[in-house]
Design an enzyme around this catalytic site. Structure first.
Site, PDB file in Angstrom:
ATOM      1  N   CYS A 184       5.431   0.763  -2.834  1.00 45.17           N
ATOM      2  CA  CYS A 184       4.315   1.565  -2.323  1.00 45.17           C
ATOM      3  C   CYS A 184       4.192   1.440  -0.802  1.00 45.17           C
ATOM      4  O   CYS A 184       3.876   0.365  -0.291  1.00 45.17           O
ATOM      5  CB  CYS A 184       3.036   1.102  -3.019  1.00 45.17           C
ATOM      6  N   CYS A 218       0.762   0.388   0.496  1.00 44.52           N
ATOM      7  CA  CYS A 218       0.544  -1.024   0.160  1.00 44.52           C
ATOM      8  C   CYS A 218       1.177  -1.927   1.219  1.00 44.52           C
ATOM      9  O   CYS A 218       0.596  -2.944   1.607  1.00 44.52           O
ATOM     10  CB  CYS A 218       1.141  -1.355  -1.207  1.00 44.52           C
TER      11      CYS A 218
END
Length: 105
Positions: A32, A35
């Site tokens: 991600c 993230c």
């Protein structure tokens, strides 16, 4: 230096249920992009605000993600005494995280 403490299905219970102080748990995944951007933000908040920040990899711990209603990542959840207080989804700035921390303290 990495101030983020990794949790899994086993360590989650023992670490979070016994925390009487306000803590942050970030649900994320290795693949991600947002993230990855969020990690240094949370590390800075951990150092500057003297708060514990935990990470849960949703790919490795799907049961935890499901238990806490994590549908989108990154998801940042504020806990105290094992109880979920507030959740913010998506990439957030250091200022946004600090603002929420100050509201919940």
């Amino acid at each position: 230096m990495n101030n983020l403490i990794n949790l899994d299905d086993i360590t989650f219970e023992e670490k979070i249920k016994n925390e009487n102080e306000l803590v942050i748990i970030n649900f994320s995944a290795e693949w991600c992009g947002p993230c990855k951007i969020m990690n240094p933000i949370l590390e800075a908040v951990s150092r500057e605000e003297n708060i514990k920040v935990f990470k849960v990899n949703v790919d490795d711990n799907p049961n935890l993600a499901c238990e806490f209603g994590v549908d989108n990542i990154p998801a940042t959840i504020f806990f105290r005494s094992g109880n979920k207080l507030y959740q913010v989804d998506g990439l957030k700035s250091k200022e946004e995280i600090r603002e929420k921390l100050n509201e919940l303290k």
